[in-house]
Scaffold this active site. Structure first.
Site, short mmCIF file in Angstrom:
data_model
loop_
_atom_site.label_atom_id
_atom_site.label_comp_id
_atom_site.label_asym_id
_atom_site.label_seq_id
_atom_site.Cartn_x
_atom_site.Cartn_y
_atom_site.Cartn_z
N HIS A 17 0.87 -1.19 0.00
CA HIS A 17 0.00 0.00 0.00
C HIS A 17 0.89 1.23 0.00
O HIS A 17 1.34 1.69 1.05
CB HIS A 17 -0.92 -0.03 1.24
CG HIS A 17 -1.93 1.07 1.27
ND1 HIS A 17 -3.14 0.95 1.93
CD2 HIS A 17 -1.93 2.33 0.76
CE1 HIS A 17 -3.83 2.07 1.82
NE2 HIS A 17 -3.11 2.94 1.12
N HIS A 19 1.40 4.95 -2.33
CA HIS A 19 1.07 5.87 -3.42
C HIS A 19 2.37 6.53 -3.86
O HIS A 19 3.00 7.22 -3.07
CB HIS A 19 0.08 6.93 -2.95
CG HIS A 19 -1.18 6.35 -2.38
ND1 HIS A 19 -2.32 6.19 -3.12
CD2 HIS A 19 -1.46 5.86 -1.14
CE1 HIS A 19 -3.26 5.64 -2.36
NE2 HIS A 19 -2.76 5.42 -1.16
N HIS A 197 -9.51 1.28 -1.33
CA HIS A 197 -9.43 1.86 0.00
C HIS A 197 -10.84 1.81 0.59
O HIS A 197 -11.80 2.28 -0.05
CB HIS A 197 -9.00 3.33 -0.06
CG HIS A 197 -7.54 3.55 -0.32
ND1 HIS A 197 -6.88 2.99 -1.37
CD2 HIS A 197 -6.61 4.28 0.36
CE1 HIS A 197 -5.61 3.36 -1.33
NE2 HIS A 197 -5.41 4.15 -0.30
N GLU A 200 -11.16 3.43 5.95
CA GLU A 200 -10.14 4.31 6.53
C GLU A 200 -10.89 5.37 7.35
O GLU A 200 -10.76 5.44 8.55
CB GLU A 200 -9.28 4.94 5.42
CG GLU A 200 -8.17 5.85 5.93
CD GLU A 200 -7.40 6.56 4.80
OE1 GLU A 200 -7.93 6.65 3.68
OE2 GLU A 200 -6.26 7.03 5.06
N ASP A 278 1.92 3.84 2.90
CA ASP A 278 0.90 4.74 2.32
C ASP A 278 1.52 5.94 1.58
O ASP A 278 1.66 5.90 0.37
CB ASP A 278 -0.09 5.18 3.41
CG ASP A 278 -1.47 5.52 2.88
OD1 ASP A 278 -1.69 5.38 1.67
OD2 ASP A 278 -2.34 5.91 3.69
N ASP A 279 1.85 6.98 2.33
CA ASP A 279 2.45 8.19 1.74
C ASP A 279 3.62 8.63 2.62
O ASP A 279 3.53 9.62 3.36
CB ASP A 279 1.41 9.31 1.68
CG ASP A 279 0.19 8.90 0.86
OD1 ASP A 279 0.26 8.98 -0.38
OD2 ASP A 279 -0.81 8.48 1.47
N1 HPA Z 1 -6.34 7.48 1.48
C1 HPA Z 1 -7.04 7.83 0.40
N2 HPA Z 1 -6.48 8.34 -0.68
C2 HPA Z 1 -5.17 8.50 -0.70
C3 HPA Z 1 -4.39 8.16 0.39
C4 HPA Z 1 -5.02 7.61 1.53
O1 HPA Z 1 -4.40 7.26 2.56
N3 HPA Z 1 -3.12 8.45 0.04
C5 HPA Z 1 -3.13 8.93 -1.21
N4 HPA Z 1 -4.38 8.97 -1.67
ZN ZN Z 2 -3.60 4.85 0.61
#
Ligand code: HPA
Ligand code: ZN
Length: 335
Positions: A17, A19, A197, A200, A278-279
């Site tokens: 996971h 991006h 996703h 969350e 994630d990021d």
């Molecule tokens: N959630 C949803 N969209 C996203 C995320 C995330 O954590 N990171 C980049 N786009």
């Molecule tokens: Zn994500």
């Protein structure tokens, strides 16, 4: 005796996971902005970093879309991807499955070809240089229409050999998976795997939709599935992997304190939880930092650490033979 932190650093890891636009470190962002002669809203790296304080997903997304706006040329996508791969190679990540957001670039006039060639060439170079393998996931932006997702799928058709799956990201609440039912159906017909996703910020019902209506192969995040016992059972029955992102959850206030992170509970329930970043440029850490934070704050055991790494291998889309190879390495390290 090795400490758990040392073990977590040494063990072969997968990242499921991630991006790619979320790996944009401020220093690199400024360098690429300068060479492309585009201006950023912030004057210095420090000013930009000071803005990385989020109270929810949307706060983050606003900055994330600003940041990616300096990516214009194929070399920009290559450099961004290669910087990430180099970083995680140094952390013993052996396989990555990364998202990219084509619509975030198409809307700025950057062609699909420019994006995917830069990303794909970096992935292939990492495989040649280090034997690091990868899958590429094209993600649809859920705040946009299903029609826009269909247009993106059309643009992807010449590159289906390079794309393994489709995903669903961006602003979750108000944009349920069922909004994209038809485009996911069309994606599956093209032989693509499907992930989304869900859970969350969105309610358990969105996870139900991802499973029952979309028929996902994996769930990204999935935290809020824990609110629904029937849903927990459904996820187990279907052997679905959850790509959990601890530092992301903390930074976006999905959890208030890392000590309360639900990953131990997920493991106790026999859910196939994995650890991912994630990021990482926005959330304060890459793979090893995510493990380290869990080890320091949640008292995970050696057995749980092993299970998380094993889940990452089993939940990936690698070939069975490759999974066996990495599982063997993992077993040896933990023996
Ligand atoms: N959630 C949803 N969209 C996203 C995320 C995330 O954590 N990171 C980049 N786009
Ligand atoms: Zn994500």
């Amino acid at each position: 005796m090795e400490t758990l932190i040392e073990l977590s650093q040494k063990m072969p890891k997968t990242e499921l996971h991630l991006h790619i636009e979320g790996t944009f470190e401020p220093e690199q962002m400024f360098a690429i902005a300068q060479r492309n002669k585009v201006s950023l809203k912030y004057n210095t790296v420090e000013e930009l970093k000071a803005a990385y304080q989020f109270t929810n997903l949307q706060d983050f997304l606003d900055l994330y879309y600003q940041g990616m706006s300096v990516l214009l040329h194929e070399v920009d996508f290559y450099d961004l991807t290669m910087a990430y791969l180099k970083k995680v190679h140094s952390e013993n990540v052996v396989h990555v499955e990364i998202f990219f957001d084509p619509q975030g670039h198409l809307s700025r006039g950057v062609s699909f070809e420019t994006q995917i060639k830069g990303i794909y060439n970096a992935l292939k170079d990492a495989e040649t240089q280090w034997g690091m393998t990868s899958k590429l996931i094209m993600s649809f932006l859920r705040h946009l229409s299903e029609e826009s997702a269909f247009e993106t799928l059309e643009l992807a058709k010449p590159y289906l050999n390079w794309i393994d799956a489709v995903g669903l990201d961006s602003s979750e609440v108000g944009h349920p998976p069922e909004k994209f039912l038809n485009v996911f159906e069309a994606s599956k017909k093209l032989g693509l795997k499907v992930t989304a996703h869900a859970g969350e910020e969105g309610p358990p019902d969105y996870v139900w939709q991802a499973i029952e209506q979309i028929g996902v192969d994996r769930i990204d995040h999935g935290n809020r599935a824990l609110e629904d016992d029937k849903l927990i059972n459904e996820i187990k029955q279907r052997n679905l992997t959850l790509t959990v992102c601890p530092l992301s959850n903390l930074k976006l206030c999905v959890v208030d304190d890392m000590k309360d992170h639900p990953i131990k509970r997920m493991l106790a329930l026999n859910l196939h939880a994995t650890v991912n970043s994630d990021d990482p440029a926005y959330f304060g850490g890459y793979m090893n930092d995510n493990y380290q934070s869990l080890i320091k704050n949640t008292k995970i055991t050696k057995e749980e650490l092993f299970q998380l790494a094993k889940n990452g291998i089993l939940g990936s889309w690698m070939a069975d033979q490759q999974k066996e190879h990495h599982l063997k390495e993992l077993n040896t390290l933990f023996a």
